[in-house]
Design a protein around this motif. Sequence first.
Motif, mmCIF file in Angstrom:
data_model
loop_
_atom_site.group_PDB
_atom_site.id
_atom_site.type_symbol
_atom_site.label_atom_id
_atom_site.label_comp_id
_atom_site.label_asym_id
_atom_site.label_seq_id
_atom_site.Cartn_x
_atom_site.Cartn_y
_atom_site.Cartn_z
ATOM 1 N N LEU A 238 -12.279 -2.605 -18.426
ATOM 2 C CA LEU A 238 -12.158 -2.253 -17.008
ATOM 3 C C LEU A 238 -12.695 -3.368 -16.106
ATOM 4 N N GLY A 239 -13.537 -4.222 -16.660
ATOM 5 C CA GLY A 239 -14.049 -5.359 -15.905
ATOM 6 C C GLY A 239 -15.349 -5.055 -15.174
ATOM 7 N N PRO A 240 -15.966 -6.105 -14.616
ATOM 8 C CA PRO A 240 -17.292 -5.962 -14.014
ATOM 9 C C PRO A 240 -17.315 -5.174 -12.706
ATOM 10 N N ASN A 241 -16.180 -5.040 -12.056
ATOM 11 C CA ASN A 241 -16.135 -4.312 -10.784
ATOM 12 C C ASN A 241 -15.313 -3.038 -10.899
ATOM 13 N N ALA A 242 -15.476 -2.353 -12.019
ATOM 14 C CA ALA A 242 -14.691 -1.149 -12.276
ATOM 15 C C ALA A 242 -14.976 -0.064 -11.249
ATOM 16 N N ASN A 243 -13.943 0.669 -10.915
ATOM 17 C CA ASN A 243 -14.063 1.818 -10.034
ATOM 18 C C ASN A 243 -14.845 2.909 -10.778
ATOM 19 N N PRO A 244 -15.916 3.466 -10.181
ATOM 20 C CA PRO A 244 -16.696 4.511 -10.868
ATOM 21 C C PRO A 244 -15.846 5.695 -11.335
ATOM 22 N N ALA A 245 -14.822 6.061 -10.570
ATOM 23 C CA ALA A 245 -13.962 7.175 -10.996
ATOM 24 C C ALA A 245 -13.220 6.824 -12.280
ATOM 25 N N ASP A 246 -12.805 5.556 -12.428
ATOM 26 C CA ASP A 246 -12.140 5.123 -13.656
ATOM 27 C C ASP A 246 -13.111 5.147 -14.839
ATOM 28 N N VAL A 247 -14.353 4.707 -14.594
ATOM 29 C CA VAL A 247 -15.374 4.733 -15.651
ATOM 30 C C VAL A 247 -15.590 6.162 -16.128
ATOM 31 N N MET A 248 -15.705 7.094 -15.185
ATOM 32 C CA MET A 248 -15.920 8.497 -15.553
ATOM 33 C C MET A 248 -14.734 9.067 -16.318
ATOM 34 N N ALA A 249 -13.523 8.769 -15.876
ATOM 35 C CA ALA A 249 -12.326 9.302 -16.529
ATOM 36 C C ALA A 249 -12.181 8.754 -17.944
ATOM 37 N N VAL A 250 -12.341 7.437 -18.097
ATOM 38 C CA VAL A 250 -12.231 6.823 -19.426
ATOM 39 C C VAL A 250 -13.316 7.359 -20.350
ATOM 40 N N SER A 251 -14.516 7.518 -19.829
ATOM 41 C CA SER A 251 -15.623 8.038 -20.643
ATOM 42 C C SER A 251 -15.326 9.452 -21.117
ATOM 43 N N ALA A 252 -14.835 10.298 -20.222
ATOM 44 C CA ALA A 252 -14.519 11.683 -20.605
ATOM 45 C C ALA A 252 -13.456 11.725 -21.700
ATOM 46 N N GLU A 253 -12.495 10.798 -21.644
ATOM 47 C CA GLU A 253 -11.466 10.724 -22.684
ATOM 48 C C GLU A 253 -12.061 10.344 -24.041
ATOM 49 N N HIS A 254 -13.261 9.757 -24.029
ATOM 50 C CA HIS A 254 -13.920 9.303 -25.255
ATOM 51 C C HIS A 254 -15.177 10.111 -25.563
ATOM 52 N N GLU A 255 -15.240 11.348 -25.066
ATOM 53 C CA GLU A 255 -16.303 12.300 -25.401
ATOM 54 C C GLU A 255 -17.667 11.935 -24.833
ATOM 55 N N VAL A 256 -17.712 11.305 -23.664
ATOM 56 C CA VAL A 256 -18.956 11.081 -22.930
ATOM 57 C C VAL A 256 -18.713 11.582 -21.513
ATOM 58 N N ASP A 257 -19.509 12.553 -21.085
ATOM 59 C CA ASP A 257 -19.321 13.184 -19.784
ATOM 60 C C ASP A 257 -20.434 12.787 -18.831
ATOM 61 N N PHE A 258 -20.073 11.999 -17.806
ATOM 62 C CA PHE A 258 -21.038 11.626 -16.779
ATOM 63 C C PHE A 258 -21.269 12.790 -15.844
ATOM 64 N N LEU A 259 -22.523 12.984 -15.437
ATOM 65 C CA LEU A 259 -22.856 14.018 -14.474
ATOM 66 C C LEU A 259 -22.511 13.529 -13.072
ATOM 67 N N PRO A 260 -22.177 14.445 -12.160
ATOM 68 C CA PRO A 260 -21.937 14.006 -10.782
ATOM 69 C C PRO A 260 -23.229 13.468 -10.180
ATOM 70 N N PRO A 261 -23.118 12.556 -9.203
ATOM 71 C CA PRO A 261 -24.340 12.023 -8.575
ATOM 72 C C PRO A 261 -25.162 13.143 -7.948
ATOM 73 N N SER A 262 -26.486 12.974 -8.003
ATOM 74 C CA SER A 262 -27.360 13.978 -7.398
ATOM 75 C C SER A 262 -27.339 13.817 -5.895
ATOM 76 N N GLU A 263 -27.789 14.831 -5.195
ATOM 77 C CA GLU A 263 -27.850 14.796 -3.730
ATOM 78 C C GLU A 263 -28.774 13.687 -3.270
ATOM 79 N N GLU A 264 -29.791 13.348 -4.093
ATOM 80 C CA GLU A 264 -30.780 12.329 -3.736
ATOM 81 C C GLU A 264 -30.243 10.919 -3.889
ATOM 82 N N ALA A 265 -29.174 10.743 -4.673
ATOM 83 C CA ALA A 265 -28.671 9.400 -4.993
ATOM 84 C C ALA A 265 -28.022 8.736 -3.803
#
Length: 153
Positions: free
Chosen positions: A126-153
Amino acid sequence: MMTMAAGITSSGTGIDDVIWSVLGQIYVPKHRSGTSFSWHATLPPGTFVPPHIHPTQDEFLYVLEGRFDLWLDGEDVAALPGDVVRLPMGQAHGIYNKSETVTNKCLFWVSPERRLYDLFWALHNLGPNANPADVMAVSAEHEVDFLPPSEEA
């Protein structure tokens, strides 16, 4: 299932001379089999792996250098050189290098391997400037689920 070959992965090299750049960090695979997978990780100052869950794997890290600040299932903890961090499957965790000057190094491993090796290739590609939504989608396809950002983030 992949059969692991006997041998030595030399210091400073990875299996098949692979080196990935993932989320601003350097990952070097050290061994791979169907039952487990390990990699050396270098986390520069200020980098992190956002909170996520491995629903099908236990994950571990052995701290070699630096201080790892971790978020483990809602708790903030720290790990220092020589510590082993246990991250059970299904339990949320995030991994941070909060230092402004120190590079952290560790050996990670997961059991079983599942699709993590393939995920690292996909994230690297995906490269060094990957879109976070793409990172999350690709990760979910590979059995790693990112949590949504917290309200504090």
